[in-house]
Design a protein around this motif. Structure first.
Motif, PDB file in Angstrom:
ATOM      1  N   THR A 102     -21.170   0.955  24.292  1.00 20.96           N
ATOM      2  CA  THR A 102     -22.415   1.013  23.718  1.00 20.96           C
ATOM      3  C   THR A 102     -22.776  -0.570  23.813  1.00 20.96           C
ATOM      4  OG1 THR A 102     -21.548   2.819  22.507  1.00 20.96           O
ATOM      5  CG2 THR A 102     -24.009   1.683  22.556  1.00 20.96           C
ATOM      6  N   GLU A 103     -24.192  -0.573  24.937  1.00 19.82           N
ATOM      7  CA  GLU A 103     -25.279  -1.630  25.104  1.00 19.82           C
ATOM      8  C   GLU A 103     -26.523  -1.866  24.677  1.00 19.82           C
ATOM      9  OE1 GLU A 103     -24.925  -2.942  29.295  1.00 19.82           O
ATOM     10  OE2 GLU A 103     -23.326  -1.224  29.844  1.00 19.82           O
ATOM     11  N   ILE A 104     -26.587  -2.586  23.526  1.00 19.57           N
ATOM     12  CA  ILE A 104     -28.225  -3.084  23.022  1.00 19.57           C
ATOM     13  C   ILE A 104     -28.563  -4.421  23.067  1.00 19.57           C
ATOM     14  CG2 ILE A 104     -26.808  -0.820  21.435  1.00 19.57           C
ATOM     15  CD1 ILE A 104     -27.435  -3.149  19.380  1.00 19.57           C
ATOM     16  N   HIS A 105     -29.774  -4.002  23.124  1.00 18.10           N
ATOM     17  CA  HIS A 105     -30.215  -5.580  23.468  1.00 18.10           C
ATOM     18  C   HIS A 105     -30.431  -5.876  21.670  1.00 18.10           C
ATOM     19  CE1 HIS A 105     -31.735  -4.738  27.217  1.00 18.10           C
ATOM     20  NE2 HIS A 105     -31.590  -5.239  27.429  1.00 18.10           N
ATOM     21  N   HIS A 106     -30.984  -5.057  20.404  1.00 15.57           N
ATOM     22  CA  HIS A 106     -31.436  -5.167  19.629  1.00 15.57           C
ATOM     23  C   HIS A 106     -30.901  -3.242  18.305  1.00 15.57           C
ATOM     24  CE1 HIS A 106     -32.933  -9.024  20.199  1.00 15.57           C
ATOM     25  NE2 HIS A 106     -33.908  -8.748  20.518  1.00 15.57           N
ATOM     26  N   LEU A 159     -17.826   1.321  19.931  1.00 17.18           N
ATOM     27  CA  LEU A 159     -18.235  -0.315  20.817  1.00 17.18           C
ATOM     28  C   LEU A 159     -19.421  -0.891  21.083  1.00 17.18           C
ATOM     29  CD1 LEU A 159     -13.902  -0.850  22.059  1.00 17.18           C
ATOM     30  CD2 LEU A 159     -14.733  -1.953  20.279  1.00 17.18           C
ATOM     31  N   VAL A 160     -20.370  -1.421  20.132  1.00 14.68           N
ATOM     32  CA  VAL A 160     -21.028  -1.825  20.553  1.00 14.68           C
ATOM     33  C   VAL A 160     -21.422  -3.266  21.223  1.00 14.68           C
ATOM     34  CG1 VAL A 160     -23.494  -2.162  20.065  1.00 14.68           C
ATOM     35  CG2 VAL A 160     -22.303   0.064  19.188  1.00 14.68           C
ATOM     36  N   PHE A 161     -21.549  -3.535  22.141  1.00 20.44           N
ATOM     37  CA  PHE A 161     -21.494  -4.780  23.392  1.00 20.44           C
ATOM     38  C   PHE A 161     -23.568  -5.635  23.127  1.00 20.44           C
ATOM     39  CE2 PHE A 161     -23.021  -7.551  27.060  1.00 20.44           C
ATOM     40  CZ  PHE A 161     -22.246  -7.949  26.827  1.00 20.44           C
ATOM     41  N   LYS A 162     -23.825  -6.486  22.461  1.00 26.13           N
ATOM     42  CA  LYS A 162     -24.943  -6.330  21.889  1.00 26.13           C
ATOM     43  C   LYS A 162     -25.304  -7.754  22.436  1.00 26.13           C
ATOM     44  CE  LYS A 162     -29.022  -7.825  19.208  1.00 26.13           C
ATOM     45  NZ  LYS A 162     -29.112  -8.523  19.511  1.00 26.13           N
TER      46      LYS A 162
END
Ligand SMILES: [Mg+2]
Length: 222
Positions: free
Chosen positions: A211-215, A187-190
């Protein structure tokens, strides 16, 4: 970092994840209140207040992305107003490079959105993103909100993905939680959803394993 060898299916949200949510926020937070105020002969502040109540009662339900419902509910032509915000349909930085990367690595890529198909068509055509997806699924067709684990189990029957080797990228934490409950493992949180607003933060502490990402450049291997 994500181990891409362990992933074969990638599910991607559209608004706020691939595309800058500035377009939608401008439409719903500015253009619709403006038209609503004009229509009902009230001040814009009053219109904003009334619409906020209407919006929040529809959050997480099928009504949220139903443009016919909102045209009726507000007495405005949402699709016409949408045209006026067309210039704000922008792809988030590094999105194309990410989609190219997924293609090179031969991943199955699906767009999974709450938006109705005519809105998807309108946005993807303007953003020139259509060619990157194996298929597109809208919650309107599945007739369940993405916030429900049932939505994901239904989608799994349609696409036949293995939840252990599937990744979902989303800018909505509640939707990620529902997907997690249905068994999707990666799971990726944008966080950077609207370029004109500060990045979002996870609210539920139990979700820190996401997983936290900005871009997307943050999860493309170098
Ligand atoms: Mg979104």
């Amino acid at each position: 970092m994500i181990d891409w060898n362990k992933i074969d299916t990638v599910l991607l949200d559209m608004d706020g994840t691939l595309l800058d949510k500035h377009h939608d926020d401008h439409l719903w937070e500015f253009l619709v209140p403006e038209a609503y105020a004009r229509m009902h002969g009230i001040a814009i502040e009053q219109a904003t207040k009334e619409l906020k109540i209407k919006y929040s009662s529809a959050k997480g339900t099928m009504l949220w992305s139903d443009m016919n419902h909102w045209s009726k509910e507000t007495g405005t032509d949402i699709r016409k107003l949408r045209e006026n915000a067309k210039h704000l349909i922008q792809v988030h930085p590094h999105t194309i490079r990410f989609l190219e990367f997924l293609r090179t690595r031969k991943k199955k890529v699906f767009l999974v959105t709450a938006a109705p198909m005519d809105d998807v068509e309108f946005k993807l055509t303007n953003a020139e993103l259509k060619e990157y997806f194996d298929a597109i699924y809208s919650q309107i067709e599945i007739n369940l909100p993405k916030e429900s684990p049932k939505f994901w189990r239904t989608l799994q029957k349609l696409i036949d993905y293995d939840p252990d080797t599937t990744l979902l990228a989303e800018d909505n934490e509640n939707i990620l939680e529902a997907a997690k409950l249905s068994g999707i493992k990666h799971l990726v949180f944008k966080k950077a959803s609207n370029s004109q607003k500060p990045p979002k933060e996870l609210i539920n502490q139990k979700n820190t394993a996401m997983t936290e990402i900005h871009h997307f450049d943050e999860i493309i291997p170098r």
